[in-house]
Design a protein around this motif. Structure first.
Motif, PDB file in Angstrom:
ATOM      1  N   GLY A   1       0.787  -1.222   0.000  1.00 57.96           N
ATOM      2  CA  GLY A   1       0.000   0.000   0.000  1.00 57.96           C
ATOM      3  C   GLY A   1       0.820   1.274   0.000  1.00 57.96           C
ATOM      4  O   GLY A   1       0.573   2.181  -0.821  1.00 57.96           O
ATOM      5  N   PRO A   2       1.799   1.435   0.896  1.00 64.07           N
ATOM      6  CA  PRO A   2       2.539   2.700   0.954  1.00 64.07           C
ATOM      7  C   PRO A   2       3.332   3.023  -0.307  1.00 64.07           C
ATOM      8  O   PRO A   2       3.687   4.173  -0.544  1.00 64.07           O
ATOM      9  CB  PRO A   2       3.496   2.494   2.138  1.00 64.07           C
ATOM     10  CG  PRO A   2       2.860   1.431   2.956  1.00 64.07           C
ATOM     11  CD  PRO A   2       2.177   0.530   1.981  1.00 64.07           C
ATOM     12  N   ILE A   3       3.590   1.989  -1.142  1.00 66.23           N
ATOM     13  CA  ILE A   3       4.451   2.185  -2.313  1.00 66.23           C
ATOM     14  C   ILE A   3       3.663   2.271  -3.615  1.00 66.23           C
ATOM     15  O   ILE A   3       4.048   3.003  -4.529  1.00 66.23           O
ATOM     16  CB  ILE A   3       5.478   1.045  -2.417  1.00 66.23           C
ATOM     17  CG1 ILE A   3       6.145   0.792  -1.069  1.00 66.23           C
ATOM     18  CG2 ILE A   3       6.545   1.365  -3.466  1.00 66.23           C
ATOM     19  CD1 ILE A   3       7.055  -0.413  -1.057  1.00 66.23           C
ATOM     20  N   TYR A   4       2.544   1.544  -3.707  1.00 66.71           N
ATOM     21  CA  TYR A   4       1.849   1.438  -4.995  1.00 66.71           C
ATOM     22  C   TYR A   4       0.400   1.911  -4.971  1.00 66.71           C
ATOM     23  O   TYR A   4      -0.216   2.027  -6.040  1.00 66.71           O
ATOM     24  CB  TYR A   4       1.899  -0.023  -5.489  1.00 66.71           C
ATOM     25  CG  TYR A   4       3.292  -0.600  -5.475  1.00 66.71           C
ATOM     26  CD1 TYR A   4       4.292  -0.100  -6.315  1.00 66.71           C
ATOM     27  CD2 TYR A   4       3.632  -1.629  -4.601  1.00 66.71           C
ATOM     28  CE1 TYR A   4       5.582  -0.624  -6.289  1.00 66.71           C
ATOM     29  CE2 TYR A   4       4.917  -2.156  -4.569  1.00 66.71           C
ATOM     30  CZ  TYR A   4       5.881  -1.649  -5.401  1.00 66.71           C
ATOM     31  OH  TYR A   4       7.158  -2.153  -5.368  1.00 66.71           O
TER      32      TYR A   4
ATOM     33  N   SER B   1      -0.975   4.048 -10.509  1.00 69.50           N
ATOM     34  CA  SER B   1      -2.374   4.091 -10.105  1.00 69.50           C
ATOM     35  C   SER B   1      -3.131   2.972 -10.796  1.00 69.50           C
ATOM     36  O   SER B   1      -3.122   2.867 -12.024  1.00 69.50           O
ATOM     37  CB  SER B   1      -3.010   5.442 -10.464  1.00 69.50           C
ATOM     38  OG  SER B   1      -4.356   5.489 -10.051  1.00 69.50           O
ATOM     39  N   SER B   2      -3.751   2.112  -9.975  1.00 65.66           N
ATOM     40  CA  SER B   2      -4.548   1.005 -10.502  1.00 65.66           C
ATOM     41  C   SER B   2      -5.761   0.826  -9.614  1.00 65.66           C
ATOM     42  O   SER B   2      -5.635   0.538  -8.418  1.00 65.66           O
ATOM     43  CB  SER B   2      -3.726  -0.282 -10.530  1.00 65.66           C
ATOM     44  OG  SER B   2      -4.562  -1.411 -10.679  1.00 65.66           O
TER      45      SER B   2
ATOM     46  N   ILE C   1      -6.276  -3.936  -2.057  1.00 64.03           N
ATOM     47  CA  ILE C   1      -5.637  -3.492  -0.814  1.00 64.03           C
ATOM     48  C   ILE C   1      -6.706  -3.102   0.209  1.00 64.03           C
ATOM     49  O   ILE C   1      -6.625  -3.475   1.392  1.00 64.03           O
ATOM     50  CB  ILE C   1      -4.676  -2.324  -1.074  1.00 64.03           C
ATOM     51  CG1 ILE C   1      -3.470  -2.795  -1.903  1.00 64.03           C
ATOM     52  CG2 ILE C   1      -4.213  -1.695   0.231  1.00 64.03           C
ATOM     53  CD1 ILE C   1      -2.594  -3.820  -1.204  1.00 64.03           C
ATOM     54  N   ASP C   2      -7.705  -2.352  -0.236  1.00 64.96           N
ATOM     55  CA  ASP C   2      -8.792  -1.966   0.676  1.00 64.96           C
ATOM     56  C   ASP C   2      -9.508  -3.191   1.221  1.00 64.96           C
ATOM     57  O   ASP C   2      -9.823  -3.268   2.417  1.00 64.96           O
ATOM     58  CB  ASP C   2      -9.788  -1.058  -0.052  1.00 64.96           C
ATOM     59  CG  ASP C   2      -9.211   0.321  -0.361  1.00 64.96           C
ATOM     60  OD1 ASP C   2      -8.231   0.718   0.291  1.00 64.96           O
ATOM     61  OD2 ASP C   2      -9.754   0.987  -1.266  1.00 64.96           O
TER      62      ASP C   2
ATOM     63  N   LEU D   1       4.000  -4.052 -13.411  1.00 59.80           N
ATOM     64  CA  LEU D   1       5.402  -3.831 -13.051  1.00 59.80           C
ATOM     65  C   LEU D   1       5.737  -2.347 -12.827  1.00 59.80           C
ATOM     66  O   LEU D   1       6.614  -1.799 -13.488  1.00 59.80           O
ATOM     67  CB  LEU D   1       6.338  -4.419 -14.101  1.00 59.80           C
ATOM     68  CG  LEU D   1       6.587  -5.928 -14.044  1.00 59.80           C
ATOM     69  CD1 LEU D   1       7.569  -6.339 -15.127  1.00 59.80           C
ATOM     70  CD2 LEU D   1       7.099  -6.355 -12.679  1.00 59.80           C
ATOM     71  N   PRO D   2       5.074  -1.686 -11.892  1.00 57.84           N
ATOM     72  CA  PRO D   2       5.449  -0.301 -11.596  1.00 57.84           C
ATOM     73  C   PRO D   2       6.862  -0.190 -11.035  1.00 57.84           C
ATOM     74  O   PRO D   2       7.489   0.869 -11.119  1.00 57.84           O
ATOM     75  CB  PRO D   2       4.409   0.124 -10.559  1.00 57.84           C
ATOM     76  CG  PRO D   2       3.969  -1.154  -9.918  1.00 57.84           C
ATOM     77  CD  PRO D   2       3.992  -2.169 -11.014  1.00 57.84           C
TER      78      PRO D   2
END
Length: 551
Positions: free
Chosen positions: A464-467, A479-480, A487-488, A514-515
């Protein structure tokens, strides 16, 4: 300094002897870069360790990098703390109670004070969290993502024009009690409360946050006794907080955190017993440090994940073309060879975006095949991208030269360049702070080294904190909607098992897009000097400084 290199199977390998024999510190004399143990840290048992100049002022919710984080965690204490294994234990909190994993009643222990003498009360937590969520502070409060589960959060996703929010999910009951209501149930929320985004702030912070960041007032087991004890780009000296009310009372007289320009200089000082404990070994010494140090060498698994991020805003890396190129780059370098040859087995090739030491980790997530070394498939994917838009320019990975990253960057890019038939080179920055400034200001026109040292032991903390859209450490502005939704759902899961399923499904989305390009997991490789005792490295690679003594 210059050093010789040899090339083995496309991997650039630095000469081990050329770097390890550096005989001086990066900042002055061998024995003490500043010539002083620090006005605020006095006594015969000052523990010297390595670190880096913080990127930002020392405000907990504004600190999301390891240089500042090491200091913040020493001078502040949260509701809970983590032991060496990552298990939580109450610190400032007397109790954290909930019946539904959505509304939590938090009661504080009596007797806690900040180093300015003012008491640590319920409103100090509530006010600090509200400040971090205020959209007016978004440029500073890089860790506000962690506050997002709270009902009424108005952070990165707030409507334009909103200001001075008071989150509806926070209520002060009395001096030692407050409640937290989340927007949805989240069984993992108490686990995060030892992270710096949730630290309290004294009333003086709100009078002048900028001045506070230069001379912070905390409630931890160490303290910055005087602003002069922070010698920028040299070191910071922390005294023992005599009024610390917790159970992690230091057994030493204070800390001197030295901002070495290179890992080699720190290691040279360790060999000369001029620094007491370091938490990073330069690649040049991987083959020899365990023999050099004997039982003073440290090599243990840690919750650290390494990658490099390729933002979609870069030319040739948006849309379908960008997805193909990131997949090609990922398959164009041999993780196993690099970790064996350069890192001497102190790294393990990554098979996901988290860490094997975290509960729920898996090495068989669908889509992870893109991490396999396959130069032929990589070249084919690159050719498909060229059909969309022919490649032009040079592929670069930016890195901080003070962190010992040049060797692996050269190795990765040698293979990427050879296998894809492109120019690929490293882009060094002198310091970590300088690199991070360009990354966070979005002025860097290149890929950059990235990764994560866990804040609390959870798969979600690596994701979460990264993507997550708008998260403070989302360097590539990924952003996806599919990823965010998973995640939510994982945060709101009724059981840890259900949460793990959602977080692993979220990783399937990451493997498709692949961000960031996963590279390897890190062990903590460190060591301590002769006569130093009580050294324990915790689950996320940081020494428990308060336990360290020396004769």
């Amino acid at each position: 300094m210059k050093f010789s290199k040899s090339v083995i199977g496309g991997v650039t390998l630095a000469s081990a002897s050329a770097l390890v024999l550096v005989g001086c510190s990066s900042n002055g004399s061998e024995t003490d870069p500043s010539g002083s143990a620090g006005a605020g840290a006095t006594g015969d048992m000052i523990i010297k360790t390595n670190g880096s100049e913080p990127q930002n002022p020392l405000i907990p919710v504004a600190t999301n990098e390891t240089g500042g984080g090491k200091i913040i965690d020493a001078i502040f204490a949260g509701l809970v703390s983590y032991d060496a294994t990552g298990a939580t234990q109450n610190e400032v909190a007397e109790s954290i109670e909930t019946e539904d994993n959505q509304t939590f009643t938090i009661t504080l222990k009596e007797g806690w004070t900040f180093t300015d003498g003012t008491p640590v009360l319920a409103h100090n937590f509530v006010d600090a969290w509200n400040w971090g969520a205020d959209p007016a502070n978004a440029a500073t409060a890089l860790n506000s993502y962690f506050l997002e589960p709270i009902e009424g959060f108005d952070g990165y996703n707030a409507e334009e024009g909103a200001s001075n929010p008071a989150m509806s999910g926070l209520e002060v009951i009395d001096d030692l009690t407050f409640t937290v209501t989340l927007a949805a149930p989240n069984a993992e929320f108490p686990l995060a409360l030892g992270y710096s985004a949730f630290y309290p702030l004294p009333d003086s912070f709100f009078e002048d946050p900028e001045a506070f960041g230069a001379a912070p007032v905390g409630n931890g087991n160490y303290m910055l006794a005087d602003a002069a004890d922070w010698q920028h780009d040299v070191q910071i000296d922390l005294a023992v907080n005599p009024d610390y009310a917790g159970e992690r009372t230091p057994k030493n007289d204070g800390l001197s955190i030295i901002f070495y320009a290179t890992q080699d200089a720190a290691y040279a000082d360790l060999l000369a017993n001029n620094v007491d404990v370091i938490d990073a070994i330069p690649p040049s010494a991987f083959a020899s440090y365990e023999a050099d140090l004997g039982d003073r060498a440290v090599n243990q698994p840690a919750a650290i994940f390494q990658s490099f991020t390729i933002p979609e805003r870069l030319e040739h890396f948006s849309g379908e073309e960008g997805k193909l190129r990131r997949q090609a780059i990922s398959m164009a370098f041999d993780r196993e060879q690099i970790t064996d040859v350069i890192f001497e087995g102190t790294r393990t090739p990554a098979s996901d975006f988290t860490s094997p030491v975290i509960n729920g980790w898996s090495d068989s997530i669908p889509g992870s095949e893109v991490l396999a070394y396959d130069p032929e498939q990589a070249a084919e994917l690159w050719a498909q991208a060229d059909e969309i838009s022919p490649w032009s320019g040079t592929f670069e990975i930016a890195y901080n030269a003070d962190g010992g990253h040049d060797v692996w960057v050269d190795a990765v890019l040698n293979q990427v360049g050879q296998n894809l038939g492109i120019d690929a080179v490293g882009l060094p920055f002198p310091t970590f702070a300088e690199l991070r400034t360009e990354v966070t200001e979005r002025t860097l026109n290149a890929a950059s080294r990235s990764g994560w040292q866990a804040d609390y032991p959870s798969l979600e903390n690596f994701l979460g904190p990264i993507y997550y859209t708008g998260a403070g450490s989302n360097d590539g502005d990924y952003s996806s909607e599919a990823f965010d939704t998973l995640i939510d759902e994982g945060k709101q899961a009724a059981s840890p098992e259900e949460a793990i399923e959602k977080f692993q499904a979220a990783q399937e989305v990451l493997f498709e897009d692949l961000p960031a390009i996963p590279m390897w997991y890190s062990n903590v490789n460190g060591g301590f000097a002769e006569g130093v005792e009580g050294v324990v490295f915790d689950w996320h690679s940081v020494p428990l400084f308060y336990e360290i003594t020396k004769g």
